[in-house]
Design a protein around this motif. Sequence first.
Motif, mmCIF file in Angstrom:
data_model
loop_
_atom_site.group_PDB
_atom_site.id
_atom_site.type_symbol
_atom_site.label_atom_id
_atom_site.label_comp_id
_atom_site.label_asym_id
_atom_site.label_seq_id
_atom_site.Cartn_x
_atom_site.Cartn_y
_atom_site.Cartn_z
ATOM 1 N N PRO A 100 0.729 -1.164 -0.120
ATOM 2 C CA PRO A 100 0.100 0.132 -0.083
ATOM 3 C C PRO A 100 0.654 1.256 -0.202
ATOM 4 O O PRO A 100 2.025 1.406 0.430
ATOM 5 N N GLU A 101 0.286 2.397 -0.329
ATOM 6 C CA GLU A 101 1.040 3.721 -0.309
ATOM 7 C C GLU A 101 1.288 3.832 1.213
ATOM 8 O O GLU A 101 0.548 3.904 1.932
ATOM 9 N N GLY A 102 2.449 4.259 1.189
ATOM 10 C CA GLY A 102 3.239 4.624 2.375
ATOM 11 C C GLY A 102 3.743 3.641 3.045
ATOM 12 O O GLY A 102 4.259 3.724 4.198
ATOM 13 N N THR B 219 12.305 1.109 -2.415
ATOM 14 C CA THR B 219 10.778 1.278 -2.245
ATOM 15 C C THR B 219 10.111 0.043 -2.963
ATOM 16 O O THR B 219 10.115 -0.021 -4.364
ATOM 17 N N ARG C 28 7.441 -2.585 -4.780
ATOM 18 C CA ARG C 28 6.148 -2.787 -5.628
ATOM 19 C C ARG C 28 5.501 -4.090 -5.817
ATOM 20 O O ARG C 28 6.253 -5.045 -5.590
ATOM 21 N N HIS D 208 5.975 0.800 8.698
ATOM 22 C CA HIS D 208 4.849 0.865 7.689
ATOM 23 C C HIS D 208 3.922 1.896 8.049
ATOM 24 O O HIS D 208 3.064 2.051 9.091
ATOM 25 N N GLY E 160 1.426 3.179 5.904
ATOM 26 C CA GLY E 160 0.273 3.010 5.025
ATOM 27 C C GLY E 160 -0.930 2.858 5.995
ATOM 28 O O GLY E 160 -1.002 2.703 7.161
ATOM 29 N N ARG F 220 0.730 -4.687 4.495
ATOM 30 C CA ARG F 220 1.867 -4.948 3.350
ATOM 31 C C ARG F 220 2.294 -6.397 3.542
ATOM 32 O O ARG F 220 2.527 -7.049 4.600
#
Length: 199
Positions: A128-130, A165, A167, A185, A187, A191
């Motif tokens: 997730p973003e963040g 980072t 993905r 984390h 987000g 994750r």
Amino acid sequence: MTIRNLFHTPIFEGDLGDAALVEALLGMAHTLARDDRAGVRWSREHRYKGYTSYASLNDLPLRDPDAAALVKKLDRHVAAFAKACAFDLPKRLKCDSLWVNILKPGGMHSSHIHPHSVVSGTLYLDVPEGAGGLRFEDPRLPLMMAAPIRCGDAPEALRPHVTITPRPGMILLWESWLRHEVEAHGGKSERVSISFNYS
């Protein structure tokens, strides 16, 4: 003037290249987090913010055909990395451990190495973003004594720490002695990754 760059520390960055397998492994991870009572208990007792099968299941490729398919794909990536590292090996490296990590917001994993293996790595399934990155430490850091700090715009190869980072679908490989950590984390959702060792 000649500058020689010595003592190279390679990090392999690749892609699994199989979105369907990533999705299947994500389903496996969530099923384990629900059904693996020993893993849930270990995670709780060790204050792991989320779930890991690290201490509870050591035979995922035998239990799950998707995990077995993953190992076959990882074998090729690890063989390519070993060749790039110029390892003089009598035979190919073999996956000897593979585990699921589900990290909840706020979770992290402090700096560590992976003893008794040659190559370690992680496949990212859901990022997730963040979500925190994977931060590598220059192995010479404890020996640097009075070395000045580096400029903020120093090239990556000269920095004392480098964060990658992740993905979904990304595979990272490194030599197992290389110290690394999972950053906190930040987000809003879980994750999910699968880590592994080859020896």
